[in-house]
Design an enzyme around this catalytic site. Structure first.
Site, mmCIF file in Angstrom:
data_model
loop_
_atom_site.group_PDB
_atom_site.id
_atom_site.type_symbol
_atom_site.label_atom_id
_atom_site.label_comp_id
_atom_site.label_asym_id
_atom_site.label_seq_id
_atom_site.Cartn_x
_atom_site.Cartn_y
_atom_site.Cartn_z
ATOM 1 N N THR A 171 0.842 -1.195 -0.040
ATOM 2 C CA THR A 171 -0.146 -0.042 0.025
ATOM 3 C C THR A 171 0.735 1.342 0.044
ATOM 4 O O THR A 171 2.051 1.428 0.673
ATOM 5 C CB THR A 171 -0.996 0.033 1.372
ATOM 6 O OG1 THR A 171 -1.330 -1.093 1.240
ATOM 7 C CG2 THR A 171 -2.052 1.060 1.152
ATOM 8 N N CYS A 200 -10.696 -8.586 -2.004
ATOM 9 C CA CYS A 200 -10.975 -7.165 -2.011
ATOM 10 C C CYS A 200 -10.134 -6.736 -0.613
ATOM 11 O O CYS A 200 -10.354 -7.191 0.332
ATOM 12 C CB CYS A 200 -12.418 -6.656 -1.929
ATOM 13 S SG CYS A 200 -13.139 -7.068 -3.337
ATOM 14 N N SER A 201 -9.418 -5.568 -0.647
ATOM 15 C CA SER A 201 -8.671 -5.069 0.504
ATOM 16 C C SER A 201 -9.398 -4.156 1.175
ATOM 17 O O SER A 201 -10.261 -3.592 0.830
ATOM 18 C CB SER A 201 -7.134 -4.704 0.019
ATOM 19 O OG SER A 201 -7.067 -3.455 -0.507
ATOM 20 N N GLY A 223 -1.150 -1.975 5.863
ATOM 21 C CA GLY A 223 -1.027 -3.007 6.917
ATOM 22 C C GLY A 223 -1.748 -4.071 6.461
ATOM 23 O O GLY A 223 -2.232 -4.337 5.461
ATOM 24 N N HIS A 224 -2.165 -5.199 7.497
ATOM 25 C CA HIS A 224 -2.779 -6.325 7.220
ATOM 26 C C HIS A 224 -4.181 -5.870 7.132
ATOM 27 O O HIS A 224 -4.966 -5.457 7.857
ATOM 28 C CB HIS A 224 -2.769 -7.154 8.501
ATOM 29 C CG HIS A 224 -3.436 -8.327 8.186
ATOM 30 N ND1 HIS A 224 -4.777 -8.756 8.648
ATOM 31 C CD2 HIS A 224 -3.136 -9.538 7.991
ATOM 32 C CE1 HIS A 224 -5.189 -9.730 8.288
ATOM 33 N NE2 HIS A 224 -3.914 -10.499 7.758
HETATM 34 N N1 GLY Z 1 -3.466 -3.211 3.352
HETATM 35 C C1 GLY Z 1 -3.435 -3.744 2.148
HETATM 36 C C2 GLY Z 1 -3.906 -5.003 1.932
HETATM 37 O O1 GLY Z 1 -4.238 -5.810 3.013
HETATM 38 O O2 GLY Z 1 -4.120 -5.721 1.044
#
Ligand code: GLY
Length: 312
Positions: A171, A200-201, A223-224
């Site tokens: 990101t 989808c993020s 991040g996650h």
């Molecule tokens: N924050 C980006 C992703 O998890 O794809």
């Protein structure tokens, strides 16, 4: 109001060899974003310009250089929002487009919707003159290597204590305030290496990856993605500012709470409506940079904050 452009290049683990590339890319993005103000543009124009620079730069996981899904393909997400009227646009599972962030802006400005994905999004892009690149044009050797490592060793580099040293970071994002006090945010990603096709993020989700509200502040997260989406991280930080916290305290508290709850790392950049800066990450590293007046501020490791004086 002194204008500010603040960017991040993704939170995670950054190998030492790639740190200079991330810092250089963040600085370039900030300076390009800031140039927009000098030409009379708004914070919305500035964040789009800054993110486009990072989407072109293979040092980042967005646009050219995006990581690959488990089938070896790039699927990108992006979102954009402006704080005076809470207008937002986003795209998900975008393929073969150099600048998903500009496509997200088209969704905001040319449709009555917030989020477009799939075939309909591609048709919309073509209708609005967005170039569709040949398949594979955005794929880099680095992205292929990261996927190979993932296939061999697995592992989630965003997990606390993870030994995965190849996961890299995900990101890019920019937040800005202009001299009229308008707050805007743009966030763009290739997602997570080895993800399922169709995932989808958080970056495509308003309130998770991006949020802008002129009454409080503006946030871009990294991040996650699943943790960030479930926590609605960007909006949580805005609510913390609304409750009276500074941009820095709101950003730090929300990221630490998310990390404790999900055992996953994240980062965010924040500006309050009065231009206070908040930067925090629970990962090992996150490249960031901002310009305020004639100073360029940047860092990548925890507690690192360098300042460069600019000539003009
Ligand atoms: N924050 C980006 C992703 O998890 O794809």
């Amino acid at each position: 109001m002194d204008p500010i452009v603040l960017v991040h290049g993704g939170s995670g683990y950054i190998p030492a060899s790639r740190v200079p590339l991330k810092i250089a890319g963040c600085k370039k993005a900030v300076l390009e974003g800031y140039k927009v103000f000098e030409k009379g543009g708004s914070s919305l124009d500035a964040v789009e310009a800054a993110v486009r620079v990072m989407e072109d730069d293979p040092a980042f996981n967005a646009g050219y250089g995006s990581v690959l899904n488990i089938d070896g393909e790039i699927e990108m997400d992006a979102s954009i929002m402006t704080g005076n009227n809470l207008r937002a646009g986003a795209v998900t599972i975008v393929k073969d487009v150099a600048h998903p962030i500009s496509l997200a802006r088209l969704v905001m400005e040319k449709t009555k919707h917030v989020l477009l994905g799939g075939e309909g999004c591609k048709k919309f892009a073509i209708k609005h003159g967005v170039q569709i690149l040949p398949p594979g044009a955005l794929v880099t050797e680095q992205a292929k290597q990261v996927l190979e490592y993932y296939k061999e060793f697995g592992g989630d580099f965003t997990e606390i204590g993870s030994n995965n040293k190849k996961g890299e970071v995900g990101t890019v994002g920019a937040v800005a305030i202009d001299s009229n006090g308008l707050l805007s945010v743009a966030t763009s990603t290739g997602g997570i290496s080895g993800k399922l096709p169709g995932r989808c993020s958080d970056t495509s989700q308003i309130g998770a990856g991006s949020y802008a509200d002129n009454c409080n502040g503006v946030v871009s997260t990294t991040g996650h993605g699943e943790a960030i989406a479930q926590f609605c991280l960007a909006h949580a930080i805005i609510k913390a500012i609304e409750s009276g916290k500074t941009a820095q305290k709101a950003t730090t508290d929300c990221i630490e709470t998310l990390t404790k709850h999900f055992n996953k790392t994240a980062g965010a950049i924040t500006l309050s409506k009065s231009g206070d800066v908040g930067i925090h990450f629970s990962s090992k590293s996150m490249a960031w940079a901002y310009r305020l007046k004639h100073e360029l501020h940047y860092g990548v490791e925890r507690d690192q904050h360098e300042i460069e004086k600019l000539q003009n």
